[in-house]
Enzyme design. Sequence first.
Site, PDB file in Angstrom:
ATOM      1  CG  HIS A 125      -1.953  -1.041   1.257  1.00  0.00           C
ATOM      2  ND1 HIS A 125      -2.844  -1.257   0.225  1.00  0.00           N
ATOM      3  CD2 HIS A 125      -2.241  -1.985   2.194  1.00  0.00           C
ATOM      4  CE1 HIS A 125      -3.630  -2.293   0.525  1.00  0.00           C
ATOM      5  NE2 HIS A 125      -3.278  -2.750   1.709  1.00  0.00           N
ATOM      6  CG  ASP A 162      -2.723  -8.538   0.833  1.00  0.00           C
ATOM      7  OD1 ASP A 162      -1.949  -8.818   1.759  1.00  0.00           O
ATOM      8  OD2 ASP A 162      -3.768  -7.854   0.979  1.00  0.00           O
ATOM      9  CG  HIS A 164      -6.442  -5.505   1.898  1.00  0.00           C
ATOM     10  ND1 HIS A 164      -5.886  -6.384   2.796  1.00  0.00           N
ATOM     11  CD2 HIS A 164      -7.605  -5.072   2.447  1.00  0.00           C
ATOM     12  CE1 HIS A 164      -6.665  -6.470   3.872  1.00  0.00           C
ATOM     13  NE2 HIS A 164      -7.719  -5.688   3.679  1.00  0.00           N
ATOM     14  CG  ASP A 246      -4.799 -10.187   3.546  1.00  0.00           C
ATOM     15  OD1 ASP A 246      -4.498 -10.686   2.438  1.00  0.00           O
ATOM     16  OD2 ASP A 246      -4.532  -9.008   3.849  1.00  0.00           O
TER      17      ASP A 246
HETATM   18 ZN   LIG Z   1      -3.994  -7.320   2.865  1.00  0.00          ZN
END
Ligand SMILES: [Zn+2]
Length: 309
Positions: A125, A162, A164, A246
């Site tokens: 991120h 991931d 996200h 995740d």
């Molecule tokens: Zn994540």
Amino acid sequence: MTTLLVTHPVCLEHDPGPHHPECPERLKVVLAALETEEFNFLMREEAPHATQEQLARVHPMSHIEHILSSVPQEGHRTIDGDTFLSPNSGEAALRAAGAICLAIDDVMAKRARNAFCAIRPPGHHAKLHQAMGFCMFNNVVVGAYHARVAHGLKRIAVVDWDVHHGNGSQHLMEDDPDFFYASTHQSPLYPGTGWADETGVAGNVVNVPLPPGTDGQGFRAAFANRILPALEAFQPELILISAGFDAHKADPIANLKLEAEDFGWATREILAVAGRVCDHRVVSTLEGGYDLAALMACTTHHVRALLGS
Ligand SMILES: [Zn+2]
């Protein structure tokens, strides 16, 4: 040749504070998973600091200095809504980015066939000049530039599973047609980016958003139909994996339904592409994953696949 494991004890000492999901115990269970007998043949190295030069290929000096000068002498300090620093966080962030550079050096020199970097804080991120979502420096993109500058490679691919979307990684790579970024992620979910129509400057970005509740079958279909053909067509010289776990069904902060075996499958599929296009060169680095038992099981399946067993 075997698989290299890169880590450093200080990555256990980055402490975002009580009740934070990105906790030191995450790395403890990842390393515990790799202490079992089947992983005796891993080659193990300590992560060095990323140099200022390595970081500055990705982030402006003002961002690097901001992170390092924000590290508190004691207690915690916030640098983003959910990104906290403790006294050892700067050192951990430097070694997290340094791990992938060392791993790339060893894979390029054929000291290792492939590598896994067991590090935290994660990186995908982190934007050009902004820490975000538990991330300070964008480890995987620091690695991509290192591969270019230190080893003369041109075409580098990042595959990010991931749960996200790796908004920072995409942002840092999408305008360069010799970088490739592909992501499967839950949508809608933080950070709200990664739509299928975000395709980069030359079709070099592939986003496959997955609705909440998607299981391993849906994930494997996205991989087989969208990610892997685009990855192979790109003909990378090195493949980096943003390995967040995740998307596992037990994860407390997302809603996909993957099993640990799905990450082993995805690893083997990427290795198969790497065998055809880039002499097996794959370097993986830990991103998210917040259920400790799931993280342990996913690590086992991922690194077992890297080892080729
Ligand atoms: Zn994540």
